[in-house]
Design a protein around this motif. Structure first.
Motif, PDB file in Angstrom:
ATOM      1  N   ASP A   1      -3.080 -34.170  10.692  1.00 51.31           N
ATOM      2  CA  ASP A   1      -2.498 -33.679  12.112  1.00 51.31           C
ATOM      3  C   ASP A   1      -2.968 -32.577  12.325  1.00 51.31           C
ATOM      4  OD1 ASP A   1      -1.030 -35.613  11.894  1.00 51.31           O
ATOM      5  OD2 ASP A   1       0.799 -34.839  11.838  1.00 51.31           O
ATOM      6  N   GLU A   2      -3.524 -30.748  11.543  1.00 50.47           N
ATOM      7  CA  GLU A   2      -3.574 -30.110  11.573  1.00 50.47           C
ATOM      8  C   GLU A   2      -5.510 -30.158  11.836  1.00 50.47           C
ATOM      9  OE1 GLU A   2      -6.293 -27.126   8.419  1.00 50.47           O
ATOM     10  OE2 GLU A   2      -4.762 -28.268   8.064  1.00 50.47           O
ATOM     11  N   PHE A   3      -6.893 -31.827  11.701  1.00 51.41           N
ATOM     12  CA  PHE A   3      -7.840 -31.917  12.161  1.00 51.41           C
ATOM     13  C   PHE A   3      -7.549 -31.775  13.680  1.00 51.41           C
ATOM     14  CE2 PHE A   3      -8.028 -32.554   7.701  1.00 51.41           C
ATOM     15  CZ  PHE A   3      -7.980 -30.949   7.463  1.00 51.41           C
ATOM     16  N   GLN A   4      -6.533 -32.558  13.872  1.00 46.62           N
ATOM     17  CA  GLN A   4      -6.413 -33.577  15.351  1.00 46.62           C
ATOM     18  C   GLN A   4      -6.415 -32.327  16.347  1.00 46.62           C
ATOM     19  OE1 GLN A   4      -7.339 -37.374  15.807  1.00 46.62           O
ATOM     20  NE2 GLN A   4      -8.375 -36.290  14.723  1.00 46.62           N
ATOM     21  N   ALA A   5      -5.825 -31.979  16.013  1.00 45.31           N
ATOM     22  CA  ALA A   5      -5.209 -30.202  16.383  1.00 45.31           C
ATOM     23  C   ALA A   5      -6.045 -29.731  17.058  1.00 45.31           C
ATOM     24  CB  ALA A   5      -3.692 -30.043  16.278  1.00 45.31           C
ATOM     25  N   ALA A   6      -6.710 -29.448  16.599  1.00 41.79           N
ATOM     26  CA  ALA A   6      -7.698 -28.405  16.185  1.00 41.79           C
ATOM     27  C   ALA A   6      -8.452 -29.054  17.036  1.00 41.79           C
ATOM     28  CB  ALA A   6      -8.841 -28.396  15.031  1.00 41.79           C
TER      29      ALA A   6
ATOM     30  N   TYR B   1     -14.026 -30.433  13.598  1.00 38.40           N
ATOM     31  CA  TYR B   1     -14.196 -31.631  12.545  1.00 38.40           C
ATOM     32  C   TYR B   1     -14.540 -32.061  13.196  1.00 38.40           C
ATOM     33  CZ  TYR B   1     -10.211 -27.553  10.606  1.00 38.40           C
ATOM     34  OH  TYR B   1     -10.406 -26.346   9.941  1.00 38.40           O
TER      35      TYR B   1
END
Length: 275
Positions: free
Chosen positions: A2-7, A209
């Motif tokens: 989720d962190e990577f997709q949000a970025a 990412y």
């Protein structure tokens, strides 16, 4: 994840703003809206491979702000639906469709959630240019694609070749690979402030990412998802200046300079769901 997709979503929100509003954007909104028919079109590769879309119901996954979705509508599709995870891009897609007088449906959502968001199947599922490098799980993506293809329907895919992702985008001269060709669960982090479609843009959102997906894994994922391959083609051209030393060529594409060995820069897949 989720962190990577949000970025990545933050980055694509800003890219959408630049690509849609900048006078320097390679997308050419004014040409699309006001130029003679054919002034703004799909790239040479998909034009040659796609064939007629007359009368087809089409789903365009990871559609950005929907210009190619609307170009498919102009080519005679019965209906077009686009999906993208950027709320900025989807708002722009809806505005662009209204400005162009084209009927289209645009849905905001992560591609992995698409089966929950769209209750239909399609004659053609279309995914092109700069898509799967943003996704961590190619098997789940392939299952989403196959879910939406009607029995007898077609999936068309065209993207940069993962060989290109092995090289440093910004190196000014030919060089050896610097990244692994094969997939790793951990993404590659990048800190960049430029846009592939506007050389004058300086983005505030730098972090993103990416994941590499070898051709063999993509093909196998689609077969495992229930699709039958019609072809796999490789090309020595790509739709943007993916490496700093590439040169423009015909059809809005780029290739390596004359005298360099020819490498695969993009590839396409056509597959069908059995009846």
């Amino acid at each position: 994840m989720d962190e990577f997709q949000a970025a990545n979503r933050r980055k694509w929100n800003e890219l959408a703003e630049v690509h849609y509003t900048s006078a320097n954007s390679a997308y050419g909104i004014d040409d699309f809206l006001n130029g003679p028919e054919g002034t703004r079109d799909l790239h040479k590769t998909e034009l040659e491979e796609l064939g007629s879309v007359e009368g087809l119901d089409i789903l365009h996954l990871q559609c950005h702000f929907g210009m190619d979705t609307l170009l498919l509508a102009r080519k005679g599709a019965n209906s077009v639906t686009g999906l993208d995870f950027s709320p900025v891009a989807i708002a722009q897609a809806r505005e662009l469709a209204e400005r162009a007088g084209i009927e289209a449906s645009f849905i905001e959502g992560n591609v992995y959630d698409a089966p929950k968001l769209i209750q239909a199947t399609y004659d053609l599922v279309y995914v092109t240019w700069g898509t799967i490098c943003w996704l961590p799980d190619i098997d789940a993506w392939a299952r989403v694609v196959a879910h939406f293809v009607k029995p007898g329907g077609r999936f068309y895919f065209l993207d940069q070749h993962p060989v290109v992702l092995s090289f440093d985008d910004y190196a000014p001269a030919p060089h050896a690979p610097v990244y692994d060709y094969f997939h790793k669960p951990e993404p590659l982090p990048f800190e960049t402030s430029d846009s592939y479609a506007d050389g004058s843009a300086v983005l505030q959102t730098k972090r993103s990412y990416e994941w590499t997906h070898p051709v063999g894994e993509v093909v196998t994922a689609l077969i495992d998802a229930g699709l039958r391959l019609e072809y796999l083609h490789e090309f020595d051209t790509v739709a943007w200046k993916a490496l700093a030393f590439m040169e423009p060529c015909e059809g809005g594409l780029y290739r390596l300079p004359e005298g360099m060995p020819r490498l695969p820069l993009s590839y396409s897949i056509s597959a069908r769901k059995p009846l």
